[in-house]
Design a protein around this motif. Structure first.
Motif, PDB file in Angstrom:
ATOM      1  N   THR A  33      36.159  44.422  35.332  1.00  0.00           N
ATOM      2  CA  THR A  33      35.383  44.118  35.841  1.00  0.00           C
ATOM      3  C   THR A  33      34.634  42.572  37.478  1.00  0.00           C
ATOM      4  O   THR A  33      35.864  42.836  37.830  1.00  0.00           O
ATOM      5  CB  THR A  33      34.645  42.358  34.595  1.00  0.00           C
ATOM      6  OG1 THR A  33      35.757  41.673  34.162  1.00  0.00           O
ATOM      7  CG2 THR A  33      34.993  43.633  33.491  1.00  0.00           C
ATOM      8  N   TYR A  34      33.547  43.388  37.915  1.00  0.00           N
ATOM      9  CA  TYR A  34      33.365  42.772  38.551  1.00  0.00           C
ATOM     10  C   TYR A  34      32.359  41.816  38.888  1.00  0.00           C
ATOM     11  O   TYR A  34      31.398  41.997  38.036  1.00  0.00           O
ATOM     12  CB  TYR A  34      33.128  44.270  39.652  1.00  0.00           C
ATOM     13  CG  TYR A  34      34.125  45.680  39.496  1.00  0.00           C
ATOM     14  CD1 TYR A  34      35.076  44.999  40.889  1.00  0.00           C
ATOM     15  CD2 TYR A  34      34.110  45.928  38.707  1.00  0.00           C
ATOM     16  CE1 TYR A  34      35.968  45.445  40.763  1.00  0.00           C
ATOM     17  CE2 TYR A  34      35.222  47.376  38.818  1.00  0.00           C
ATOM     18  CZ  TYR A  34      36.070  47.129  39.895  1.00  0.00           C
ATOM     19  OH  TYR A  34      37.275  47.845  39.878  1.00  0.00           O
ATOM     20  N   SER A  35      32.167  40.484  39.480  1.00  0.00           N
ATOM     21  CA  SER A  35      30.647  40.082  39.839  1.00  0.00           C
ATOM     22  C   SER A  35      30.153  40.322  40.723  1.00  0.00           C
ATOM     23  O   SER A  35      30.762  41.184  42.219  1.00  0.00           O
ATOM     24  CB  SER A  35      31.641  38.304  39.670  1.00  0.00           C
ATOM     25  OG  SER A  35      32.237  37.794  40.699  1.00  0.00           O
ATOM     26  N   GLU A  36      28.777  39.925  41.104  1.00  0.00           N
ATOM     27  CA  GLU A  36      28.219  39.815  42.016  1.00  0.00           C
ATOM     28  C   GLU A  36      28.560  38.960  43.625  1.00  0.00           C
ATOM     29  O   GLU A  36      28.354  39.071  44.798  1.00  0.00           O
ATOM     30  CB  GLU A  36      26.870  39.651  41.938  1.00  0.00           C
ATOM     31  CG  GLU A  36      25.920  40.055  40.817  1.00  0.00           C
ATOM     32  CD  GLU A  36      24.254  40.458  41.131  1.00  0.00           C
ATOM     33  OE1 GLU A  36      24.211  39.235  41.793  1.00  0.00           O
ATOM     34  OE2 GLU A  36      23.823  40.479  40.460  1.00  0.00           O
ATOM     35  N   ALA A  37      29.839  38.079  43.415  1.00  0.00           N
ATOM     36  CA  ALA A  37      29.953  36.702  44.219  1.00  0.00           C
ATOM     37  C   ALA A  37      31.807  37.409  44.279  1.00  0.00           C
ATOM     38  O   ALA A  37      32.445  36.409  45.447  1.00  0.00           O
ATOM     39  CB  ALA A  37      30.520  35.864  43.337  1.00  0.00           C
ATOM     40  N   GLY A  38      32.143  39.017  44.119  1.00  0.00           N
ATOM     41  CA  GLY A  38      33.057  39.559  45.085  1.00  0.00           C
ATOM     42  C   GLY A  38      34.115  39.172  43.376  1.00  0.00           C
ATOM     43  O   GLY A  38      35.549  39.153  45.016  1.00  0.00           O
ATOM     44  N   VAL A  39      34.427  38.537  42.926  1.00  0.00           N
ATOM     45  CA  VAL A  39      35.190  38.775  42.062  1.00  0.00           C
ATOM     46  C   VAL A  39      35.547  40.260  41.559  1.00  0.00           C
ATOM     47  O   VAL A  39      34.649  40.182  40.560  1.00  0.00           O
ATOM     48  CB  VAL A  39      35.680  37.729  41.461  1.00  0.00           C
ATOM     49  CG1 VAL A  39      36.646  37.071  40.492  1.00  0.00           C
ATOM     50  CG2 VAL A  39      35.349  36.109  42.674  1.00  0.00           C
ATOM     51  N   ALA A  40      36.457  40.254  41.056  1.00  0.00           N
ATOM     52  CA  ALA A  40      37.135  41.727  40.369  1.00  0.00           C
ATOM     53  C   ALA A  40      38.413  41.134  39.127  1.00  0.00           C
ATOM     54  O   ALA A  40      39.631  40.527  39.655  1.00  0.00           O
ATOM     55  CB  ALA A  40      37.481  42.995  40.378  1.00  0.00           C
ATOM     56  N   ILE A  41      37.973  40.880  38.173  1.00  0.00           N
ATOM     57  CA  ILE A  41      39.047  40.867  37.081  1.00  0.00           C
ATOM     58  C   ILE A  41      39.651  42.221  36.505  1.00  0.00           C
ATOM     59  O   ILE A  41      38.860  42.659  35.763  1.00  0.00           O
ATOM     60  CB  ILE A  41      38.520  39.892  35.882  1.00  0.00           C
ATOM     61  CG1 ILE A  41      37.860  38.673  36.638  1.00  0.00           C
ATOM     62  CG2 ILE A  41      39.686  40.082  34.815  1.00  0.00           C
ATOM     63  CD1 ILE A  41      37.389  37.504  36.072  1.00  0.00           C
ATOM     64  N   THR A  42      40.649  42.237  36.007  1.00  0.00           N
ATOM     65  CA  THR A  42      41.423  43.518  35.590  1.00  0.00           C
ATOM     66  C   THR A  42      43.315  43.298  34.761  1.00  0.00           C
ATOM     67  O   THR A  42      43.683  42.653  34.947  1.00  0.00           O
ATOM     68  CB  THR A  42      42.417  44.095  37.043  1.00  0.00           C
ATOM     69  OG1 THR A  42      41.049  44.776  37.387  1.00  0.00           O
ATOM     70  CG2 THR A  42      42.364  45.708  35.813  1.00  0.00           C
ATOM     71  N   SER A  43      42.519  43.294  33.310  1.00  0.00           N
ATOM     72  CA  SER A  43      43.434  43.160  32.047  1.00  0.00           C
ATOM     73  C   SER A  43      44.084  44.326  32.098  1.00  0.00           C
ATOM     74  O   SER A  43      43.119  45.193  31.364  1.00  0.00           O
ATOM     75  CB  SER A  43      42.248  42.649  31.117  1.00  0.00           C
ATOM     76  OG  SER A  43      42.230  41.533  31.361  1.00  0.00           O
ATOM     77  N   THR A  44      45.103  44.469  31.783  1.00  0.00           N
ATOM     78  CA  THR A  44      46.315  45.343  31.620  1.00  0.00           C
ATOM     79  C   THR A  44      47.092  45.476  30.430  1.00  0.00           C
ATOM     80  O   THR A  44      48.146  44.947  30.307  1.00  0.00           O
ATOM     81  CB  THR A  44      46.656  45.836  33.234  1.00  0.00           C
ATOM     82  OG1 THR A  44      46.277  46.697  33.230  1.00  0.00           O
ATOM     83  CG2 THR A  44      47.847  47.390  32.586  1.00  0.00           C
ATOM     84  N   ALA A  45      47.095  46.230  29.841  1.00  0.00           N
ATOM     85  CA  ALA A  45      48.361  46.266  28.227  1.00  0.00           C
ATOM     86  C   ALA A  45      49.377  47.457  28.589  1.00  0.00           C
ATOM     87  O   ALA A  45      48.549  49.137  28.365  1.00  0.00           O
ATOM     88  CB  ALA A  45      47.282  46.414  26.715  1.00  0.00           C
ATOM     89  N   VAL A  46      50.196  47.386  28.844  1.00  0.00           N
ATOM     90  CA  VAL A  46      51.099  48.547  28.405  1.00  0.00           C
ATOM     91  C   VAL A  46      52.027  48.639  27.494  1.00  0.00           C
ATOM     92  O   VAL A  46      52.624  47.719  26.902  1.00  0.00           O
ATOM     93  CB  VAL A  46      51.861  48.369  29.575  1.00  0.00           C
ATOM     94  CG1 VAL A  46      53.129  50.098  29.867  1.00  0.00           C
ATOM     95  CG2 VAL A  46      51.410  48.793  31.282  1.00  0.00           C
ATOM     96  N   LYS A  47      52.380  49.782  26.413  1.00  0.00           N
ATOM     97  CA  LYS A  47      53.227  49.410  25.301  1.00  0.00           C
ATOM     98  C   LYS A  47      54.324  50.953  25.963  1.00  0.00           C
ATOM     99  O   LYS A  47      53.548  52.089  26.041  1.00  0.00           O
ATOM    100  CB  LYS A  47      52.572  50.302  23.907  1.00  0.00           C
ATOM    101  CG  LYS A  47      54.063  49.829  23.065  1.00  0.00           C
ATOM    102  CD  LYS A  47      53.436  50.490  21.756  1.00  0.00           C
ATOM    103  CE  LYS A  47      54.510  50.223  20.414  1.00  0.00           C
ATOM    104  NZ  LYS A  47      53.371  50.740  19.245  1.00  0.00           N
ATOM    105  N   LYS A  48      55.483  50.682  25.932  1.00  0.00           N
ATOM    106  CA  LYS A  48      56.517  51.131  26.709  1.00  0.00           C
ATOM    107  C   LYS A  48      57.789  51.696  24.964  1.00  0.00           C
ATOM    108  O   LYS A  48      57.969  50.088  25.262  1.00  0.00           O
ATOM    109  CB  LYS A  48      57.046  51.655  27.744  1.00  0.00           C
ATOM    110  CG  LYS A  48      58.048  52.325  28.035  1.00  0.00           C
ATOM    111  CD  LYS A  48      58.172  52.402  29.894  1.00  0.00           C
ATOM    112  CE  LYS A  48      59.575  52.898  30.675  1.00  0.00           C
ATOM    113  NZ  LYS A  48      59.618  53.121  31.532  1.00  0.00           N
ATOM    114  N   GLY A  49      58.050  52.491  24.177  1.00  0.00           N
ATOM    115  CA  GLY A  49      58.699  52.290  23.494  1.00  0.00           C
ATOM    116  C   GLY A  49      58.215  51.313  22.233  1.00  0.00           C
ATOM    117  O   GLY A  49      56.924  52.299  21.732  1.00  0.00           O
TER     118      GLY A  49
END
Length: 276
Positions: A33-49
């Motif tokens: 997600t991105y805001s007009e103030a220049g902040v980007a938030i990234t959430s990541t979920a990974v399943k391996k095995g």
């Protein structure tokens, strides 16, 4: 920044990206997600095995500075500060990881019309020092890098390389692992937009007389869909399909097989990256 030869890390990068980028063997979900103030938030979920992990990253851009902070489910926090043009034609990068207080590193990159220089120093009591230099033009570049351990007083690595680029192709040769390996690669783009390409890479390790030859490519089926494939002389076959399901949002399906050992279980990966 200048339009010079680029960093030493860029030599052979196009071939490496074509043969490795987006080939995955796990399940991954990324939401940004991105805001007009220049902040980007990234959430990541990974399943391996049977193991699941996740992280949340916050990136903030202000003028010529970028702050990137990431926290994961293992209680690790990493922070990177990038500042452009503290001095003319430079990029300064400072990075830290907690709770590993000895992981701090300071890197300075200098760009010139005919050269690029990178030096990095570990921020601990026994710092390791890395230095790389590239000279030439965007069409042809020569470079070398070395790593030095101040504790033992010895070189940890030294590598040399050359890259030749044309509008529709790029070739490179790298001599690495202290002269024990050599890798040559060639990339040829099949269209003006550079969305379709073929790549070939051959590497040899002198100490073991082991040779690996890999061919691969990418093809843009349409403006939203790309397929990639690769195969080496050891029988390892990889393929992936990437589709833009929404603007800037990508679905990637990947698989790898051992054609000389079909009794082994193939590896499959699935990644979904959602961006607004």
């Amino acid at each position: 920044m200048s339009k010079g030869p680029g960093l030493f890390a860029d030599i052979g990068k196009k071939a490496k990206d074509l043969l490795t980028r987006d080939y995955i063997s796990d399940q991954k979900l990324t939401v940004s997600t991105y805001s007009e103030a220049g902040v980007a938030i990234t959430s990541t979920a990974v399943k391996k095995g049977g193991l699941s992990t996740g992280d949340v990253g916050v990136l903030y851009k202000y003028k010529n500075s970028v702050i990137d902070v990431k926290a994961d489910t293992g209680s690790n926090i990493s922070a990177t500060l990038t500042v452009i043009d503290i001095f003319p034609s430079t990029k300064t990068i400072a990075s830290f990881k907690f709770p590993d207080y000895n992981s701090g590193k300071l890197e300075v990159q200098y760009f010139h019309d005919h050269a690029a220089l990178t030096t990095s120093v570990a921020l601990n009591q026994s710092p390791a020092v890395d230095l790389s230099v590239t000279m030439g033009t965007p069409s042809i570049a020569f470079g070398a890098e070395a790593g030095y351990d101040t504790t033992s007083g010895s070189f940890t690595k030294y590598t040399a390389g050359i890259s030749v680029a044309k509008p529709d192709s790029c070739a490179s040769i790298l001599l690495g692992d202290k002269g024990d390996t050599i890798r040559a690669s060639y990339v040829h783009h099949l269209d003006s937009l550079k969305k379709s390409a073929v790549v070939g890479e051959i590497s040899r390790r002198f100490s073991t007389n082991d040779n690996t030859f890999t061919v691969g490519g990418s093809y843009a089926v349409d403006r939203l869909t790309t397929v990639k494939a690769k195969l080496n002389n050891h029988g390892n076959l990889g393929a992936l399909l990437q589709h833009e399901i929404l603007p800037k949002s990508l679905l990637t399906i990947s698989g790898e097989f051992e054609t000389k050992a079909l009794d082994k279980t193939p590896k499959f990966g699935l990644a979904l990256a959602l961006k607004p």
